[in-house]
Design a protein around this motif. Structure first.
Motif, short mmCIF file in Angstrom:
data_model
loop_
_atom_site.label_atom_id
_atom_site.label_comp_id
_atom_site.label_asym_id
_atom_site.label_seq_id
_atom_site.Cartn_x
_atom_site.Cartn_y
_atom_site.Cartn_z
N GLN A 197 -3.50 2.06 -12.79
CA GLN A 197 -1.79 1.90 -12.28
C GLN A 197 -1.26 2.14 -13.75
OE1 GLN A 197 -0.08 2.08 -9.29
NE2 GLN A 197 -2.34 2.59 -8.65
N ASP A 238 -2.56 -9.61 -3.45
CA ASP A 238 -4.00 -10.33 -3.59
C ASP A 238 -5.01 -9.65 -2.51
OD1 ASP A 238 -3.28 -11.58 -5.85
OD2 ASP A 238 -2.73 -13.41 -4.76
N HIS A 239 -4.48 -9.22 -1.57
CA HIS A 239 -4.97 -8.67 -0.30
C HIS A 239 -5.49 -7.18 -0.31
CE1 HIS A 239 -5.06 -12.88 0.47
NE2 HIS A 239 -6.17 -12.68 1.27
N ILE A 240 -5.22 -6.29 -1.45
CA ILE A 240 -5.33 -5.06 -1.51
C ILE A 240 -6.20 -4.65 -2.73
CG2 ILE A 240 -3.04 -4.45 -0.43
CD1 ILE A 240 -1.97 -3.94 -2.99
N THR A 241 -6.55 -3.58 -2.61
CA THR A 241 -7.66 -3.07 -3.77
C THR A 241 -7.01 -2.18 -4.68
OG1 THR A 241 -9.69 -3.18 -2.34
CG2 THR A 241 -9.89 -2.22 -4.20
N VAL A 242 -6.74 -2.54 -5.95
CA VAL A 242 -5.84 -2.02 -6.77
C VAL A 242 -6.73 -2.06 -8.22
CG1 VAL A 242 -3.76 -1.92 -8.01
CG2 VAL A 242 -3.65 -2.72 -5.62
N ASP A 243 -6.66 -1.09 -8.95
CA ASP A 243 -7.24 -0.95 -10.26
C ASP A 243 -5.90 -0.59 -11.23
OD1 ASP A 243 -8.09 -0.05 -13.00
OD2 ASP A 243 -9.65 1.31 -11.97
N TRP A 244 -5.78 -2.07 -11.60
CA TRP A 244 -4.45 -2.36 -12.41
C TRP A 244 -4.43 -1.24 -13.75
CZ3 TRP A 244 -0.88 -3.48 -9.19
CH2 TRP A 244 -1.31 -4.34 -8.26
N ARG A 285 1.05 -5.36 -11.25
CA ARG A 285 0.84 -6.57 -10.14
C ARG A 285 2.04 -7.23 -10.25
NH1 ARG A 285 0.09 -11.77 -9.14
NH2 ARG A 285 -1.33 -12.35 -7.71
N GLU A 308 0.65 -1.25 0.13
CA GLU A 308 0.01 0.03 0.04
C GLU A 308 0.87 1.09 -0.06
OE1 GLU A 308 -2.33 -1.06 3.45
OE2 GLU A 308 -4.10 -1.78 2.32
#
Length: 147
Positions: A105, A96-102, A74, A64
């Motif tokens: 990014q 895998d345990h964070i919220t990400v808009d790849w 990723r 984060e």
């Protein structure tokens, strides 16, 4: 009467085993209730078990923090966490345990590249793919910056 007392005694005796006993306590433990036991007792019995290991939680926090200062794919974020000394398993867990808009990014990364150098559309797509973005993410990022 002896049967109901015996049944109550067995339920009380088996409760810790049916719920699960945590071997370690952790600040971010999450409650787990066993519905089979809950129905037999007057109030739910809750046992705290660790959500993850300390190393994995540290990897999540590091992931984060990296995303707050720079754009990553990723795969690029996993590699950065590994470079920092996290195991592959912990790095993958974190990502895998964070919220990400790849896609977002990829767009941020494309914007950063254009601030420091000139690229053709195809050249920037290839650069983003090299950085670990999928072809679809790379195309999205390049389109988002107007190429």
């Amino acid at each position: 009467m002896k049967t109901s007392r015996a049944a109550a005694f067995l339920v009380a005796l088996a409760a810790p085993f049916a719920i699960g006993v945590a071997t370690t306590a952790h600040a971010s433990a999450q409650p787990v209730a066993n519905s089979a036991i809950t129905g037999a007792l007057s109030s739910p019995q809750v046992q705290y078990v660790p959500a993850s290991t300390v190393s994995r939680q540290n990897a999540v926090e590091s992931a984060e923090a990296y995303l707050s200062i720079s754009a990553f794919s990723r795969q690029g974020l996993i590699e950065q966490l590994e470079y920092e000394g996290f195991s592959t398993a912990d790095a993958e867990y974190a990502v895998d345990h964070i919220t990400v808009d790849w896609n977002e990014q990829a767009a941020k990364s494309a914007e950063t590249y254009l601030e420091i150098s000139s690229f053709s559309r195809q050249g920037l797509i290839e650069q983003l793919e090299y950085e670990g973005f999928t072809p679809a993410q790379a195309r999205y990022g390049v389109t988002a910056v107007g190429l």
